[in-house]
Design an enzyme around this catalytic site. Sequence first.
Site, PDB file in Angstrom:
ATOM      1  N   CYS A  15      -4.329  12.360  -1.954  1.00  0.00           N
ATOM      2  CA  CYS A  15      -3.396  12.121  -0.910  1.00  0.00           C
ATOM      3  C   CYS A  15      -2.124  11.397  -1.169  1.00  0.00           C
ATOM      4  O   CYS A  15      -0.984  11.670  -0.803  1.00  0.00           O
ATOM      5  CB  CYS A  15      -3.774  11.775   0.390  1.00  0.00           C
ATOM      6  SG  CYS A  15      -4.689  10.008   0.470  1.00  0.00           S
ATOM      7  N   TYR A  16      -2.199  10.574  -2.223  1.00  0.00           N
ATOM      8  CA  TYR A  16      -1.330   9.766  -3.005  1.00  0.00           C
ATOM      9  C   TYR A  16      -0.383  10.498  -3.565  1.00  0.00           C
ATOM     10  O   TYR A  16       0.788  10.366  -3.984  1.00  0.00           O
ATOM     11  CB  TYR A  16      -1.849   8.458  -3.721  1.00  0.00           C
ATOM     12  CG  TYR A  16      -2.563   7.482  -2.595  1.00  0.00           C
ATOM     13  CD1 TYR A  16      -2.024   7.144  -1.442  1.00  0.00           C
ATOM     14  CD2 TYR A  16      -3.758   7.245  -2.960  1.00  0.00           C
ATOM     15  CE1 TYR A  16      -2.710   6.117  -0.509  1.00  0.00           C
ATOM     16  CE2 TYR A  16      -4.572   6.302  -2.221  1.00  0.00           C
ATOM     17  CZ  TYR A  16      -3.959   5.753  -0.901  1.00  0.00           C
ATOM     18  OH  TYR A  16      -4.854   4.993  -0.156  1.00  0.00           O
ATOM     19  N   ASP A  37     -11.129  18.873   2.135  1.00  0.00           N
ATOM     20  CA  ASP A  37     -10.917  18.869   3.562  1.00  0.00           C
ATOM     21  C   ASP A  37      -9.325  19.021   3.797  1.00  0.00           C
ATOM     22  O   ASP A  37      -8.683  19.210   2.887  1.00  0.00           O
ATOM     23  CB  ASP A  37     -11.152  17.368   4.079  1.00  0.00           C
ATOM     24  CG  ASP A  37     -10.390  16.263   3.449  1.00  0.00           C
ATOM     25  OD1 ASP A  37      -9.173  16.262   3.610  1.00  0.00           O
ATOM     26  OD2 ASP A  37     -10.820  15.470   2.498  1.00  0.00           O
ATOM     27  N   HIS A  60      -6.605  16.197   2.760  1.00  0.00           N
ATOM     28  CA  HIS A  60      -6.239  16.425   1.283  1.00  0.00           C
ATOM     29  C   HIS A  60      -5.814  17.485   0.768  1.00  0.00           C
ATOM     30  O   HIS A  60      -5.094  17.551  -0.332  1.00  0.00           O
ATOM     31  CB  HIS A  60      -7.631  15.718   0.359  1.00  0.00           C
ATOM     32  CG  HIS A  60      -8.073  14.383   0.626  1.00  0.00           C
ATOM     33  ND1 HIS A  60      -8.698  13.904   1.581  1.00  0.00           N
ATOM     34  CD2 HIS A  60      -7.261  13.163   0.092  1.00  0.00           C
ATOM     35  CE1 HIS A  60      -8.435  12.693   1.452  1.00  0.00           C
ATOM     36  NE2 HIS A  60      -7.786  12.060   0.622  1.00  0.00           N
ATOM     37  N   ASP A  93      -6.480   9.025  -5.878  1.00  0.00           N
ATOM     38  CA  ASP A  93      -6.989   9.890  -4.629  1.00  0.00           C
ATOM     39  C   ASP A  93      -5.809  10.796  -4.672  1.00  0.00           C
ATOM     40  O   ASP A  93      -4.390  10.335  -4.742  1.00  0.00           O
ATOM     41  CB  ASP A  93      -6.943   8.651  -3.344  1.00  0.00           C
ATOM     42  CG  ASP A  93      -7.272   9.605  -2.127  1.00  0.00           C
ATOM     43  OD1 ASP A  93      -6.817  10.735  -1.970  1.00  0.00           O
ATOM     44  OD2 ASP A  93      -7.693   8.745  -1.238  1.00  0.00           O
ATOM     45  N   LYS A  99      -7.075   0.007  -7.097  1.00  0.00           N
ATOM     46  CA  LYS A  99      -7.967   0.728  -6.460  1.00  0.00           C
ATOM     47  C   LYS A  99      -8.124   2.124  -6.969  1.00  0.00           C
ATOM     48  O   LYS A  99      -7.312   2.433  -7.854  1.00  0.00           O
ATOM     49  CB  LYS A  99      -7.582   0.995  -5.013  1.00  0.00           C
ATOM     50  CG  LYS A  99      -7.464  -0.237  -4.269  1.00  0.00           C
ATOM     51  CD  LYS A  99      -8.879  -0.960  -3.881  1.00  0.00           C
ATOM     52  CE  LYS A  99      -9.904  -0.070  -3.181  1.00  0.00           C
ATOM     53  NZ  LYS A  99      -9.956  -0.113  -1.720  1.00  0.00           N
ATOM     54  N   ASP A 112     -10.340  14.256  -2.172  1.00  0.00           N
ATOM     55  CA  ASP A 112      -9.526  13.214  -2.772  1.00  0.00           C
ATOM     56  C   ASP A 112      -9.982  12.841  -4.194  1.00  0.00           C
ATOM     57  O   ASP A 112      -9.258  12.278  -5.066  1.00  0.00           O
ATOM     58  CB  ASP A 112      -9.868  11.789  -1.690  1.00  0.00           C
ATOM     59  CG  ASP A 112     -11.426  11.627  -1.435  1.00  0.00           C
ATOM     60  OD1 ASP A 112     -12.214  12.404  -1.936  1.00  0.00           O
ATOM     61  OD2 ASP A 112     -11.517  10.630  -0.928  1.00  0.00           O
ATOM     62  N   ARG A 158      -3.083   1.207  -4.079  1.00  0.00           N
ATOM     63  CA  ARG A 158      -2.836   0.051  -4.111  1.00  0.00           C
ATOM     64  C   ARG A 158      -3.376  -0.480  -5.520  1.00  0.00           C
ATOM     65  O   ARG A 158      -4.205   0.088  -6.118  1.00  0.00           O
ATOM     66  CB  ARG A 158      -3.133  -1.184  -3.133  1.00  0.00           C
ATOM     67  CG  ARG A 158      -4.409  -0.588  -2.342  1.00  0.00           C
ATOM     68  CD  ARG A 158      -4.791  -1.258  -1.334  1.00  0.00           C
ATOM     69  NE  ARG A 158      -6.047  -0.707  -0.571  1.00  0.00           N
ATOM     70  CZ  ARG A 158      -6.982  -1.564  -0.031  1.00  0.00           C
ATOM     71  NH1 ARG A 158      -6.835  -2.675   0.044  1.00  0.00           N
ATOM     72  NH2 ARG A 158      -7.891  -0.931   0.547  1.00  0.00           N
ATOM     73  N   HIS A 214       0.774  -1.122  -0.076  1.00  0.00           N
ATOM     74  CA  HIS A 214       0.086  -0.121  -0.052  1.00  0.00           C
ATOM     75  C   HIS A 214       1.081   1.277   0.064  1.00  0.00           C
ATOM     76  O   HIS A 214       2.017   1.201   0.839  1.00  0.00           O
ATOM     77  CB  HIS A 214      -0.957  -0.147   1.167  1.00  0.00           C
ATOM     78  CG  HIS A 214      -2.087   1.035   1.387  1.00  0.00           C
ATOM     79  ND1 HIS A 214      -1.585   2.201   1.728  1.00  0.00           N
ATOM     80  CD2 HIS A 214      -3.254   1.113   0.919  1.00  0.00           C
ATOM     81  CE1 HIS A 214      -2.787   3.102   1.529  1.00  0.00           C
ATOM     82  NE2 HIS A 214      -3.834   2.240   1.182  1.00  0.00           N
TER      83      HIS A 214
HETATM   84  C1  LIG Z   1       3.444   9.336   8.501  1.00  0.00           C
HETATM   85  C2  LIG Z   1       2.220   8.545   8.339  1.00  0.00           C
HETATM   86  C3  LIG Z   1       1.266   8.849   9.336  1.00  0.00           C
HETATM   87  C4  LIG Z   1       1.837   7.898   7.193  1.00  0.00           C
HETATM   88  C5  LIG Z   1       0.610   7.221   6.864  1.00  0.00           C
HETATM   89  C6  LIG Z   1       0.377   6.747   5.721  1.00  0.00           C
HETATM   90  C7  LIG Z   1      -0.636   5.959   5.345  1.00  0.00           C
HETATM   91  C8  LIG Z   1      -0.872   4.541   5.692  1.00  0.00           C
HETATM   92  C9  LIG Z   1      -1.492   6.371   4.667  1.00  0.00           C
HETATM   93  C10 LIG Z   1      -2.773   5.644   4.069  1.00  0.00           C
HETATM   94  C11 LIG Z   1      -3.806   6.286   4.543  1.00  0.00           C
HETATM   95  C12 LIG Z   1      -5.103   5.884   3.786  1.00  0.00           C
HETATM   96  C13 LIG Z   1      -5.610   6.815   2.747  1.00  0.00           C
HETATM   97  C14 LIG Z   1      -5.696   4.826   3.709  1.00  0.00           C
HETATM   98  C15 LIG Z   1      -6.901   4.409   2.852  1.00  0.00           C
HETATM   99  O1  LIG Z   1      -6.841   3.130   2.848  1.00  0.00           O
HETATM  100  P1  LIG Z   1      -8.193   2.692   1.990  1.00  0.00           P
HETATM  101  O2  LIG Z   1      -8.348   1.148   1.872  1.00  0.00           O
HETATM  102  O3  LIG Z   1      -9.342   3.485   2.479  1.00  0.00           O
HETATM  103  O4  LIG Z   1      -8.063   3.457   0.366  1.00  0.00           O
HETATM  104  P2  LIG Z   1      -7.471   2.874  -0.640  1.00  0.00           P
HETATM  105  O5  LIG Z   1      -8.532   2.240  -1.592  1.00  0.00           O
HETATM  106  O6  LIG Z   1      -6.710   4.079  -1.583  1.00  0.00           O
HETATM  107  O7  LIG Z   1      -6.292   1.655  -0.376  1.00  0.00           O
HETATM  108 ZN   LIG Z   2      -6.853  10.042   0.433  1.00  0.00          ZN
END
Ligand SMILES: CC(C)=CCC/C(C)=C/CC/C(C)=C/COP(=O)(O)OP(=O)(O)O
Ligand SMILES: [Zn+2]
Length: 433
Positions: free
Chosen positions: A280-281, A351, A354, A278, A275, A344, A272, A230
């Site tokens: 934030c990536y 927000d 993002h 977004d 998916k 996102d 990943r 991820h």
């Molecule tokens: C320094 C620090 C605290 C870093 C954290 C980094 C981190 C783990 C970010 C991912 C957060 C996130 C948006 C998860 C979404 O999973 P989802 O399953 O909802 O989304 P997806 O479908 O994009 O995988």
């Molecule tokens: Zn995001």
Amino acid sequence: MTSSIEEIDIDTDEGYDPNDIQEYLTATIIAQNGMTDSIKERLKSKKAISHIETDKIIKFLYKGIETIPASHQSLDSSKVWISFWIFHGLDMLDALDNYPDISKRASDYFKILQNDKLGGGFGGGNSHTSHVVSTFAATSALFTIGTEEAYNVFNREEMYKFLMRMKTSDGAFTSEDGGEYDSRTTYCAIAVASMLNILSDELIDGVVDFLVSCQTYEGGFGAFPGNEAHGGYTFCAVSALSILNSLNKVDMDSLHRWITFRQPEDGGFQGRTNKLVDTCYSYWQGAVFIIVQNYYDQLNNNNNNNNNNNNNNNQKLLFDQTKLLDYTIRCCQQHDKIFSGFSDHPTRNKDFYHTCYSLSGISLAQHNDIPNIITTMNSNTQEQTVPPITINSDTFSIDPKSKIVEPIHPIYNIKISKCEKALKHFYSLNKIN
Ligand SMILES: CC(C)=CCC/C(C)=C/CC/C(C)=C/COP(=O)(O)OP(=O)(O)O
Ligand SMILES: [Zn+2]
């Protein structure tokens, strides 16, 4: 094209053409097709502006300093994060330092969040016990404030004891006393220790082995050995390994392949396989591209027996910078008459999270040569050298009047000038171990 999973009759093969890969519809593929459609729709609509609405974003973030919306009530333990997202968003637009009394207000508040008489570290909200991830957010926020007053908040001796207490026998760090541990909590601990000059041999013992074991067969990294790769966790593992100068232990070609496939034609980055993209990536994955590039650059320099960090001027990055800017700025900037910020996905509300990570990703995509920062600002010396960073000229093809967001350090996500100043400060102090 078949429109739902139910319409595929696998048993009878009726209507099934093995040459038509569109027939293999899954819930996530249907969601992705929806995303691609919403991007196309957005690009045709008046909402798709190609410049950054700087003044309106600043207004949105300033408002957040004074009032947190009632809808954020459940985020009480994330006050420290909300502070960082707002401060860093403003700092990247050069609008933080002049905010009235910001240094004193932030420093006084973070003193309250620090549990320096209760075992060290910072809690996420008032009267919260310390948490490694909140501690990373607090450290990042105070580095972003960037004044002596902010630096003086830290009790480094207690911080060192706190991080040592969080260490696990398999080389990771737990989030809090009795808490979970993963590549994210481990990055947070290593990042804080390297920022505050409290990284000791004892603290890092076993950490590299733990992080390396989080790499999966896909090439990215999971939260824990055996978990799915991820973007968030890949950022954490790869950044911490870069700080520890141990990327040579990683299967880099497989990581490079994985990260390259995380930018589908939608232009943004997905977290990943299979998916949705977004914003934030734009930062989490964007930073990984840069760390990979810096690793290969250093390898090439070593092979060429050349000690200069990099000879390529105006070196482009390993992802499509224009497409990332297009997705982030044109599709996900949500603006009205007064405010603007980032969401996102194209159809969602803005927000603070993002907005912060979109601006961080835009900063990475608007500059070339950013990989060199990792070599020259490596947090283990007081001698910080800021390399020349060139502006990616493609950014002007999207909008000739583009606002250029301040360049950031890809590993710490702090504006370069603030990072340089803070590291000089902490590396002039005695090392604690
Ligand atoms: C320094 C620090 C605290 C870093 C954290 C980094 C981190 C783990 C970010 C991912 C957060 C996130 C948006 C998860 C979404 O999973 P989802 O399953 O909802 O989304 P997806 O479908 O994009 O995988
Ligand atoms: Zn995001």
